[in-house]
Design a protein around this motif. Structure first.
Motif, PDB file in Angstrom:
ATOM      1  N   ASP A  78       0.962  -1.316  -0.002  1.00  0.00           N
ATOM      2  CA  ASP A  78       0.030   0.202  -0.111  1.00  0.00           C
ATOM      3  C   ASP A  78       0.695   1.296   0.071  1.00  0.00           C
ATOM      4  OD1 ASP A  78      -2.482   1.311  -0.107  1.00  0.00           O
ATOM      5  OD2 ASP A  78      -2.702   1.503   2.057  1.00  0.00           O
ATOM      6  N   ILE A  79       1.835   1.294  -1.048  1.00  0.00           N
ATOM      7  CA  ILE A  79       2.707   2.304  -1.257  1.00  0.00           C
ATOM      8  C   ILE A  79       2.785   2.773  -2.534  1.00  0.00           C
ATOM      9  CG2 ILE A  79       5.152   2.678  -1.525  1.00  0.00           C
ATOM     10  CD1 ILE A  79       5.806   1.074   1.087  1.00  0.00           C
ATOM     11  N   GLY A  80       2.808   4.158  -2.544  1.00  0.00           N
ATOM     12  CA  GLY A  80       2.622   4.898  -3.907  1.00  0.00           C
ATOM     13  C   GLY A  80       4.423   5.126  -3.954  1.00  0.00           C
ATOM     14  N   GLU A 111     -15.164   3.189 -11.465  1.00  0.00           N
ATOM     15  CA  GLU A 111     -14.352   3.645 -10.451  1.00  0.00           C
ATOM     16  C   GLU A 111     -13.008   4.112 -10.955  1.00  0.00           C
ATOM     17  OE1 GLU A 111     -13.364   4.536  -6.345  1.00  0.00           O
ATOM     18  OE2 GLU A 111     -15.193   4.594  -7.706  1.00  0.00           O
ATOM     19  N   ILE A 112     -12.374   3.367 -11.953  1.00  0.00           N
ATOM     20  CA  ILE A 112     -10.980   3.988 -12.414  1.00  0.00           C
ATOM     21  C   ILE A 112     -11.263   5.223 -13.197  1.00  0.00           C
ATOM     22  CG2 ILE A 112      -9.353   3.359 -14.246  1.00  0.00           C
ATOM     23  CD1 ILE A 112      -9.611   0.616 -13.380  1.00  0.00           C
ATOM     24  N   THR A 113     -12.349   5.363 -14.095  1.00  0.00           N
ATOM     25  CA  THR A 113     -12.652   6.453 -14.585  1.00  0.00           C
ATOM     26  C   THR A 113     -12.895   7.749 -13.756  1.00  0.00           C
ATOM     27  OG1 THR A 113     -13.609   5.291 -16.529  1.00  0.00           O
ATOM     28  CG2 THR A 113     -14.017   7.684 -16.239  1.00  0.00           C
ATOM     29  N   ARG A 114     -13.348   7.534 -12.728  1.00  0.00           N
ATOM     30  CA  ARG A 114     -13.689   8.615 -11.709  1.00  0.00           C
ATOM     31  C   ARG A 114     -12.230   9.054 -11.052  1.00  0.00           C
ATOM     32  NH1 ARG A 114     -14.180   9.272  -6.297  1.00  0.00           N
ATOM     33  NH2 ARG A 114     -14.077   6.934  -5.850  1.00  0.00           N
ATOM     34  N   ARG A 115     -11.608   8.074 -10.702  1.00  0.00           N
ATOM     35  CA  ARG A 115     -10.416   8.482  -9.631  1.00  0.00           C
ATOM     36  C   ARG A 115      -9.231   8.938 -10.253  1.00  0.00           C
ATOM     37  NH1 ARG A 115     -10.077   3.276  -5.650  1.00  0.00           N
ATOM     38  NH2 ARG A 115      -7.788   3.933  -5.522  1.00  0.00           N
ATOM     39  N   VAL A 116      -9.137   8.448 -11.861  1.00  0.00           N
ATOM     40  CA  VAL A 116      -8.221   9.170 -12.792  1.00  0.00           C
ATOM     41  C   VAL A 116      -8.449  10.476 -12.841  1.00  0.00           C
ATOM     42  CG1 VAL A 116      -7.298   9.114 -15.252  1.00  0.00           C
ATOM     43  CG2 VAL A 116      -7.542   6.954 -13.621  1.00  0.00           C
ATOM     44  N   ILE A 152      -3.899   5.663  -6.158  1.00  0.00           N
ATOM     45  CA  ILE A 152      -4.211   4.353  -5.559  1.00  0.00           C
ATOM     46  C   ILE A 152      -4.535   4.372  -4.105  1.00  0.00           C
ATOM     47  CG2 ILE A 152      -2.655   2.824  -7.258  1.00  0.00           C
ATOM     48  CD1 ILE A 152      -0.649   2.922  -4.884  1.00  0.00           C
ATOM     49  N   GLN A 153      -4.409   5.875  -3.585  1.00  0.00           N
ATOM     50  CA  GLN A 153      -4.603   6.024  -2.299  1.00  0.00           C
ATOM     51  C   GLN A 153      -3.704   5.301  -1.230  1.00  0.00           C
ATOM     52  OE1 GLN A 153      -8.974   5.406  -2.057  1.00  0.00           O
ATOM     53  NE2 GLN A 153      -9.335   7.326  -3.188  1.00  0.00           N
ATOM     54  N   PRO A 154      -2.304   5.670  -1.580  1.00  0.00           N
ATOM     55  CA  PRO A 154      -1.397   4.648  -0.299  1.00  0.00           C
ATOM     56  C   PRO A 154      -1.372   5.207   0.730  1.00  0.00           C
ATOM     57  CG  PRO A 154      -0.278   6.511  -1.836  1.00  0.00           C
ATOM     58  CD  PRO A 154      -1.677   6.533  -2.307  1.00  0.00           C
TER      59      PRO A 154
END
Length: 361
Positions: A78-80, A111-116, A152-154
């Protein structure tokens, strides 16, 4: 959420039996911006790579948000990560680069489209999603790399020399953007850099590393104004060193009397010093001034070698009567004219602005 985002306990890494990282302990609070700073080969990048999971420690424990990750691969931590060279896929669009980590985590397409879209808006790149990385400037590519790491909200964002490929003006703009973003999101960031100005500008705390160990840990003000060792005093910023001999010794934190070319000085000693020990007095260029007859502070006599004009300030190089060269930094704010080259001058510094360290062997 855990109070500490990262905990390193007795962390060590050997390369050919030589310790690159030597039993370091470090705690990074949730929401903190911490910088690992030091010269090449000091262990800062090795430490970052162990946190990321790219290297396996030879000893010690790594905890992220309270749980041990020693046995977890990098993609499960869970790391960016933002790399020095951005590491963008040239054949993919900006949007696809940002979405890559989400796709690997099998996030649903809507969800990908929204978060990108949110991530690109966050780094001021809305409308750039269909472009390829090579069609962007260096600063824009850095923003894409940042968006890809954030989407990815790390728990922790690692930055490996993220601004070193940018020119000076863009580097200053980007470090302001990164710190603004970090505070807005409250995300924990750990950055590796050898750029002292960058570390001083962005960090809540700085861990200064030397030979695999943490030499000093503190906020920007404390590591600059109160260096705990000669190495730190020399590495952070610019420092003049005046040789001397301890006349009256002391315990750590006490006062000692030192004989120098400027006379006898009474100074606070960060470490225990014995009478007769060879030491160096450290004083920052901005703390030195051209002395007047009324000055009762430390005074050095010397000859002006040259002036170096640097825009907002001028650096004057002076050869002292003992033969060493010191630098005086003077702001360019319309003060009295500087002495001419080859003039004989006296320099002064307050005892409170001087630090004493054991001279290197």
């Amino acid at each position: 959420m855990a109070d500490n985002a990262v905990e390193l306990i007795g962390l060590s890494k050997l390369f050919a039996d030589i310790p690159a990282v030597d039993r370091i302990d470090l705690t990074v609070a949730t929401g903190e911006f911490l910088t690992l700073l030091g010269p090449s080969g000091c262990g800062k990048t090795t430490t970052l790579n162990m946190i990321a999971g790219f290297l396996t420690p030879d000893a010690g424990t790594i905890r992220l948000a309270g749980r041990s990750v020693d046995r977890l691969p990098s993609f499960r931590r869970d790391i960016g990560i933002v790399f020095q060279d951005y590491a963008l896929f040239p054949h993919m669009s900006v949007a696809d680069n940002v979405a890559f980590g989400l796709k690997m985590r099998r996030v649903a397409k809507p969800e990908i489209t929204r978060r990108v879209a949110e991530a690109l808006d966050l780094v001021h790149l809305s409308g750039f999603g269909e472009r390829r990385p090579m069609a962007l400037s260096g600063g824009q590519r850095q923003r894409v790399a940042l968006a890809r790491a954030l989407v990815i909200q790390p728990t922790v964002l690692l930055l490996d020399e993220p601004l070193s490929n940018l020119d000076l003006k863009l580097r200053e703009e980007m470090r302001l953007e990164i710190t603004t973003l970090q505070r807005r999101l409250g995300i924990t960031m750990i950055m590796v850099t050898h750029d002292q100005g960058e570390a001083l500008a962005v960090s809540d705390r700085i861990a200064i590393m030397n030979k695999g160990r943490i030499e000093q840990l503190g906020d920007a003000h404390s590591v600059y104004e109160n260096p705990g060792s000669r190495f730190v005093a020399d590495f952070i910023g610019q420092t003049n060193f005046v040789p001397g001999t301890v006349r009256e010794g002391t315990q750590a934190g006490g006062e000692c009397t030192v004989t120098t070319e400027a006379g006898n000085l009474t100074l606070l000693a960060p470490q225990a010093l014995q009478a007769g020990a060879k030491v160096e007095i450290a004083v920052r260029p901005e703390r030195l001034r051209f002395a007047t007859a009324a000055d009762a502070a430390m005074q050095l006599s010397g000859t002006v070698l040259r002036h170096v004009y640097l825009g907002d300030h001028t650096e004057t190089h002076v050869r002292t009567t003992a033969g060493s060269v010191v630098v005086v930094r003077t702001g360019n704010h319309g003060e009295a004219p500087l002495p001419a080259e080859n003039d004989t001058v006296a320099l002064a510094a307050a005892a409170a602005d001087c630090r004493v360290f054991t001279a290197p062997a």
